[in-house]
Design an enzyme around this catalytic site. Structure first.
Site, PDB file in Angstrom:
ATOM      1  CG  ASP A  82      48.595  71.675   5.626  1.00  0.00           C
ATOM      2  OD1 ASP A  82      49.462  72.519   5.314  1.00  0.00           O
ATOM      3  OD2 ASP A  82      48.058  70.921   4.785  1.00  0.00           O
ATOM      4  CG  ASP A  83      53.952  74.088   6.876  1.00  0.00           C
ATOM      5  OD1 ASP A  83      54.745  73.608   7.708  1.00  0.00           O
ATOM      6  OD2 ASP A  83      54.318  74.735   5.875  1.00  0.00           O
ATOM      7  CG  ASP A 160      53.451  71.671   0.176  1.00  0.00           C
ATOM      8  OD1 ASP A 160      53.452  71.825  -1.052  1.00  0.00           O
ATOM      9  OD2 ASP A 160      52.888  72.460   0.962  1.00  0.00           O
ATOM     10  CB  SER A 192      52.414  69.237  -3.725  1.00  0.00           C
ATOM     11  OG  SER A 192      51.527  69.229  -2.637  1.00  0.00           O
ATOM     12  NE  ARG A 217      46.365  71.813  -4.302  1.00  0.00           N
ATOM     13  CZ  ARG A 217      46.983  72.731  -3.553  1.00  0.00           C
ATOM     14  NH1 ARG A 217      47.289  72.464  -2.306  1.00  0.00           N
ATOM     15  NH2 ARG A 217      47.239  73.926  -4.045  1.00  0.00           N
ATOM     16  CG  ASP A 221      48.130  76.748  -1.761  1.00  0.00           C
ATOM     17  OD1 ASP A 221      48.436  75.730  -2.407  1.00  0.00           O
ATOM     18  OD2 ASP A 221      48.810  77.197  -0.814  1.00  0.00           O
TER      19      ASP A 221
END
Ligand code: GLA
Length: 443
Positions: A82-83, A160, A192, A217, A221
């Protein structure tokens, strides 16, 4: 996959008209894997916390455990970064560079490692100027970054939406999807796009989103708490008329990661998350430390019968069909079908906080299970086989506070042609024999 000869202008026209369907052949059932974010966040402190920082070591370790501890066999096949994997600057060619300290071997090498273990490799980026944690985003570099991911043999891209304008997403997400497709490498595309538009007060164009993304999404979160899981369950229940029709093979709603095995959920609540995510046809992305997970939580994550519901090939997302005084019933049509009747997974949820299990009694017919040929009903957490029940049968379940009972009801073929089929059945066990009123000719 697009032909190389299609000119850029034609492509933009296609993108604008939303006629380009992703159709990359991926995610025919909801993707399953492991994703770093919820549990490991943006921990970049490898000096003081080498075991838990976002680094190639963490992803290799999780890969090894997923393979050796049976998760891969259960279906969890993606290992997803992920990030916080990036250097703060691109290289002189404008390409993304992984953090040199934490990923010293580079992403291609990590991806090779994951593939060598029989798994697939996912990465994270952001449509805006920066990722949510402030690393370089893809804006201005869409084609370059898609090519970089393909060169690294990436199988899955989560894109994202921080630091971008939600109104740009209707063109931007399809454009990046186009560049992904143009590489010729099938890469699952996780978007997202709707959630940022919803936050901005826009109504997402789900027709376009379904066309361009393998999953997306819709909501907040997930955090490590029951309150967070409950808010997600409520969002999907309250908005199901808009959300449910968008799910299907190749394109899924993503209620976010499974947090089972972390700090915030009790055992009952963990069972609830797994069961509801299966009803939602959700991607099953564990975000948990697999080195320390307790066996009972591992068993929930590896529950093959619930995973089979989640992965049902029809890909029809389920719905909340009842909600009253803290009791909810969710149901999802699944295979096999007999004539026009589906089989079903049914989840009874107890949202009450008075500390004793609640009884729920309902006939199959009231649940919408109306096939005159009956259903074979079994509990997917407990080893209980209810046998073959008619639509008139009243079933009674005891549901623990913040817990669930999840049943699977397989529609039966015609009673008159039962001989070859029923000889393979286990002897029906009826633990609640006072409750069922089986017709005398049922067996
Ligand atoms: C957003 C996403 C999360 C995670 C973080 C990373 O909040 O919704 O899933 O990727 O960014 O910064």
């Amino acid at each position: 996959m697009y032909q190389k000869w299609i000119s850029f202008g034609v492509v933009i026209l296609y993108v604008c008209n939303s006629v380009v369907s992703l159709e990359n052949g991926l995610a025919r059932t909801p993707p399953m894997g492991w994703l770093a974010w919820e549990r490991f966040r943006c921990n970049t402190d490898c000096k003081n916390d080498p075991d838990n920082c976002i680094s190639e070591r963490l992803f290799k370790t999780m890969t090894d455990i997923i393979v050796s501890e049976g998760y891969l066999n259960a279906g969890y096949e993606y290992i997803n970064v992920d990030d916080c994997w990036l250097e703060k600057d691109r290289n002189t060619f404008g390409q993304l560079v992984a953090d040199r300290q934490r990923f010293p071997s580079g992403i291609k090498s990590l991806s090779d490692y994951v593939h060598s273990k029989g798994m697939k490799f996912g990465i994270y980026q952001d449509f805006g100027n920066y990722t949510c944690a402030g690393y370089p985003g893809i804006l201005g570099y869409l084609e370059t970054d898609a090519n970089t991911f393909a060169a690294w043999d990436v199988d899955y891209v989560k894109l994202d939406g921080c630091y971008s304008h939600p109104s740009d997403m209707d063109s931007g997400y399809p454009e990046f999807g186009f560049y992904l497709n143009q590489t010729g490498r099938p890469m699952l595309y996780s978007c997202s796009w709707p959630v940022y538009q919803i936050y901005a007060g826009m109504q997402p164009n789900y027709t376009a989103i379904v066309h361009h993304c393998n999953m997306w999404r819709n909501f907040d979160d997930i955090q490590d708490s029951w309150a967070s899981v409950e808010s997600i369950i409520d969002y999907y229940g309250n908005n199901q008329d808009v959300i449910v029709p968008n799910a299907g093979p190749g394109h899924w709603n993503d209620p976010d990661m499974l947090i089972i095995g972390n700090f915030g959920l009790s055992y009952e609540q963990s069972k609830t998350q797994m069961a509801i995510w299966a009803i939602l046809a959700a991607p099953l992305l564990m975000s948990v430390d697999l080195r320390t997970i307790r066996p009972e939580y591992k068993a929930i994550l590896q529950n093959k019968r619930i995973i089979a519901v989640d992965q049902d090939p029809l890909g029809i997302q389920g719905r909340r069909i009842y909600k009253h005084k803290g009791i909810e019933i969710w149901s999802r049509p699944i295979t096999p079908l007999y004539q026009n009747y589906f089989s079903y997974a049914v989840v009874f949820v107890n949202r009450r906080t008075d500390g004793t299990p609640s009884d729920v009694a309902v006939t199959l017919k009231e649940l919408g299970l109306a096939s005159p040929t009956g259903y074979r009903v079994e509990d997917l957490y407990e080893d209980v086989d209810y046998g073959i029940l008619t639509p008139q049968t009243k079933i009674k379940v005891k549901v623990n506070p913040s817990g669930v009972v999840i049943l699977r009801a397989d529609v039966q073929p015609d009673f008159n042609r039962r001989v070859p089929f029923y000889t393979t059945q286990r002897t029906p066990y009826n633990p609640l024999n006072q409750v069922f009123r089986l017709r005398s000719n049922d067996f």
